[in-house]
Design a protein around this motif. Structure first.
Motif, PDB file in Angstrom:
ATOM      1  N   GLY A 115       8.823  -9.775   5.614  1.00 13.19           N
ATOM      2  CA  GLY A 115       9.675  -8.653   5.989  1.00 13.19           C
ATOM      3  C   GLY A 115       9.971  -8.724   7.464  1.00 13.19           C
ATOM      4  N   ALA A 116      10.642  -7.683   7.951  1.00 11.07           N
ATOM      5  CA  ALA A 116      10.996  -7.658   9.361  1.00 11.07           C
ATOM      6  C   ALA A 116       9.744  -7.538  10.223  1.00 11.07           C
ATOM      7  N   PHE A 117       8.689  -6.925   9.677  1.00 15.13           N
ATOM      8  CA  PHE A 117       7.533  -6.607  10.514  1.00 15.13           C
ATOM      9  C   PHE A 117       6.230  -7.231  10.037  1.00 15.13           C
ATOM     10  N   ALA A 118       6.261  -7.791   8.821  1.00  8.38           N
ATOM     11  CA  ALA A 118       5.007  -8.310   8.276  1.00  8.38           C
ATOM     12  C   ALA A 118       5.276  -9.492   7.360  1.00  8.38           C
ATOM     13  N   ALA A 156      -1.455  -7.532  -3.082  1.00  8.15           N
ATOM     14  CA  ALA A 156      -0.511  -8.084  -2.108  1.00  8.15           C
ATOM     15  C   ALA A 156      -1.147  -7.816  -0.752  1.00  8.15           C
ATOM     16  N   LYS A 184      -0.598  -7.623   3.206  1.00  6.43           N
ATOM     17  CA  LYS A 184       0.408  -7.552   4.275  1.00  6.43           C
ATOM     18  C   LYS A 184      -0.279  -7.771   5.607  1.00  6.43           C
ATOM     19  N   GLU A 228      -1.474  -2.644  -4.066  1.00  7.52           N
ATOM     20  CA  GLU A 228      -1.351  -2.968  -5.482  1.00  7.52           C
ATOM     21  C   GLU A 228      -0.319  -4.096  -5.623  1.00  7.52           C
ATOM     22  N   MET A 268       2.626  -6.152  -7.120  1.00  6.78           N
ATOM     23  CA  MET A 268       3.783  -5.857  -7.963  1.00  6.78           C
ATOM     24  C   MET A 268       4.432  -7.197  -8.332  1.00  6.78           C
ATOM     25  N   ASP A 314       6.841   0.888   0.870  1.00  2.00           N
ATOM     26  CA  ASP A 314       7.275   0.939   2.267  1.00  2.00           C
ATOM     27  C   ASP A 314       7.527   2.328   2.807  1.00  2.00           C
TER      28      ASP A 314
HETATM   29  P1  ADP Z   1       8.408  -5.344   5.738  1.00  2.00           P
HETATM   30  O1  ADP Z   1       7.894  -3.952   5.537  1.00  2.00           O
HETATM   31  O2  ADP Z   1       7.767  -6.036   6.896  1.00  2.00           O
HETATM   32  O3  ADP Z   1       9.907  -5.407   5.763  1.00  2.00           O
HETATM   33  P2  ADP Z   1       8.124  -5.764   2.962  1.00  2.00           P
HETATM   34  O4  ADP Z   1       7.151  -4.703   2.610  1.00  2.00           O
HETATM   35  O5  ADP Z   1       9.559  -5.488   2.709  1.00  2.00           O
HETATM   36  O6  ADP Z   1       7.918  -6.188   4.450  1.00  2.00           O
HETATM   37  O7  ADP Z   1       7.703  -7.057   2.171  1.00  2.00           O
HETATM   38  C1  ADP Z   1       8.493  -8.219   2.121  1.00  2.00           C
HETATM   39  C2  ADP Z   1       8.509  -8.776   0.710  1.00  2.00           C
HETATM   40  O8  ADP Z   1       7.169  -9.022   0.257  1.00  2.00           O
HETATM   41  C3  ADP Z   1       9.102  -7.823  -0.331  1.00  2.00           C
HETATM   42  O9  ADP Z   1      10.488  -7.945  -0.398  1.00  2.00           O
HETATM   43  C4  ADP Z   1       8.424  -8.293  -1.621  1.00  2.00           C
HETATM   44  O10 ADP Z   1       9.090  -9.398  -2.157  1.00  2.00           O
HETATM   45  C5  ADP Z   1       7.046  -8.736  -1.129  1.00  2.00           C
HETATM   46  N1  ADP Z   1       6.056  -7.644  -1.333  1.00  2.00           N
HETATM   47  C6  ADP Z   1       5.768  -6.618  -0.497  1.00  2.00           C
HETATM   48  N2  ADP Z   1       4.827  -5.805  -1.014  1.00  2.00           N
HETATM   49  C7  ADP Z   1       4.500  -6.326  -2.219  1.00  2.00           C
HETATM   50  C8  ADP Z   1       3.597  -5.926  -3.276  1.00  2.00           C
HETATM   51  N3  ADP Z   1       2.837  -4.835  -3.176  1.00  2.00           N
HETATM   52  N4  ADP Z   1       3.551  -6.693  -4.387  1.00  2.00           N
HETATM   53  C9  ADP Z   1       4.329  -7.800  -4.512  1.00  2.00           C
HETATM   54  N5  ADP Z   1       5.199  -8.212  -3.563  1.00  2.00           N
HETATM   55  C10 ADP Z   1       5.294  -7.502  -2.434  1.00  2.00           C
END
Ligand code: ADP
Length: 338
Positions: A55-58, A76, A78, A125, A127, A201
């Motif tokens: 993601g943008a932050f993680a 998952a 992060k 959790e 997903m 999020d």
């Molecule tokens: P950020 O908050 O830094 O933008 P995200 O939370 O959007 O990061 O996570 C980036 C990607 O990681 C998501 O688009 C998804 O594909 C994957 N992801 C994030 N959380 C989970 C989760 N709980 N289970 C499965 N995949 C996840």
């Protein structure tokens, strides 16, 4: 020249070290600190697997949490980006802190936090079917991403997804929690192995928004923002507007909202009180719900509880057994709303 370059490099390394030592040693440097609590997980009980997202932050990895009491659980994981500043890491942990209060079927659940060792981790959790936008695009007929020729979701399935999102949002928006998401979009909803859609999020939303702002309007999720959100006013009713855009994403199987318009054009379009037309093949009722979410006047927009109740005829058995709407808490909230 070699001497100058190595001197500059040496100074850069020194400055970087000074900053990180300062940040960790000087408590005044950071306005927030995270205190480990009963959610703390031992680093040794986490097995990091493959990277599944960025993601943008993680960065996000799949992994296993070996719970001494309950056995292994898929999670998952992060972790803040490697170059994240100390303050950003603290924000990351603080936002996870928000999630500790939250327990609902249609909201992604926090499993634990690693905050006493680096790298910091937030365990969620798992997903399995990923984010909703990707899920939708990979279910498009004739899409190059639909490798196994999966059939597109039926309208009944779309209604079910819409109901699950409304239920998760109704839980977050209720008077006790009153969480305003600020970044509700299909990319921020996740799909479980059983196909259940959950809100993700939301704890990160404040930080995400601040970061969007810091990096300029080009980075703001303008396509999901209501007119008042574009002016900086947020409430659960601005989330309802975004929910309308999520309905549009569902029915178009993950198209980019306001197709053909640039960021600035979207802002002008919304400012001129215009809304997106009905997508081809979208059921009238689905579109009418979108239109109500996009009402200019906040008080005319439905609440998430109203929406969940309206969509309840599409509920499956599981939903009727376990959802916010059908829980005691949900029923009382509905009563209080009337
Ligand atoms: P950020 O908050 O830094 O933008 P995200 O939370 O959007 O990061 O996570 C980036 C990607 O990681 C998501 O688009 C998804 O594909 C994957 N992801 C994030 N959380 C989970 C989760 N709980 N289970 C499965 N995949 C996840």
């Amino acid at each position: 020249l070699a001497f100058i370059v190595s001197y500059l490099y040496f100074r850069w390394v020194q400055e970087k070290q000074r900053k990180s030592t300062f940040a960790t040693q000087n408590p005044n440097y950071c306005p927030m600190e995270y205190i480990a609590d009963e959610w703390e997980i031992k680093r040794a009980s986490v097995i990091i697997g493959e990277k599944i997202g960025k993601g943008a932050f993680a960065v996000v990895h799949k992994g296993t949490y070996v719970n001494p009491k309950g056995g292994p659980t898929e999670v998952a994981i992060k972790m803040p980006h490697e170059d994240a500043e100390h303050l950003e890491c603290m924000q990351f942990l603080q936002e996870a802190h928000l999630m500790k209060e939250i327990k609902a079927v249609h909201v992604v659940q926090l499993v634990g936090v690693v905050s006493v060792n680096l790298p910091y981790m937030v365990l969620l959790e798992y997903m399995a079917l990923g984010d909703l936008r990707t899920y939708l695009t990979t279910h498009r007929p004739n899409s190059e991403f639909n490798l196994t020729n999966k059939p597109p979701p039926t309208f009944a399935r779309m209604y079910q997804m819409a109901l699950e999102i409304a239920d998760g949002m109704a839980y977050l928006a209720n008077q006790i929690k009153s969480v305003v998401h600020r970044d509700l979009a299909a990319r921020n909803c996740l799909v479980s192995a059983q196909g259940i859609v959950k809100i993700a999020d939301f704890g990160m939303a404040r930080q995400v928004y601040d970061n969007y702002q810091k990096h300029g309007p080009g980075k703001m999720p303008v396509r999901w923002m209501s007119p008042e959100a574009l002016r900086g006013e947020f409430s659960t009713k601005t989330d309802v507007w975004s929910y309308g855009v999520v309905l549009w994403e569902i029915v178009t199987l993950g198209d980019l909202p306001y197709p053909g318009l640039s960021h600035n054009e979207v802002m002008q379009f919304v400012d001129h009180q215009k809304v997106m037309p009905k997508p081809e093949s979208c059921p009238e009722h689905f579109y009418s719900l979108m239109r109500r979410c996009w009402h200019r006047h906040l008080w005319q927009r439905p609440t998430f509880l109203d929406i969940a109740q309206e969509l309840q005829p599409w509920a499956n058995e599981r939903f009727l057994r376990e959802s916010y709407l059908t829980s005691q808490e949900g029923k009382s909230a509905l009563k209080a709303q009337r």
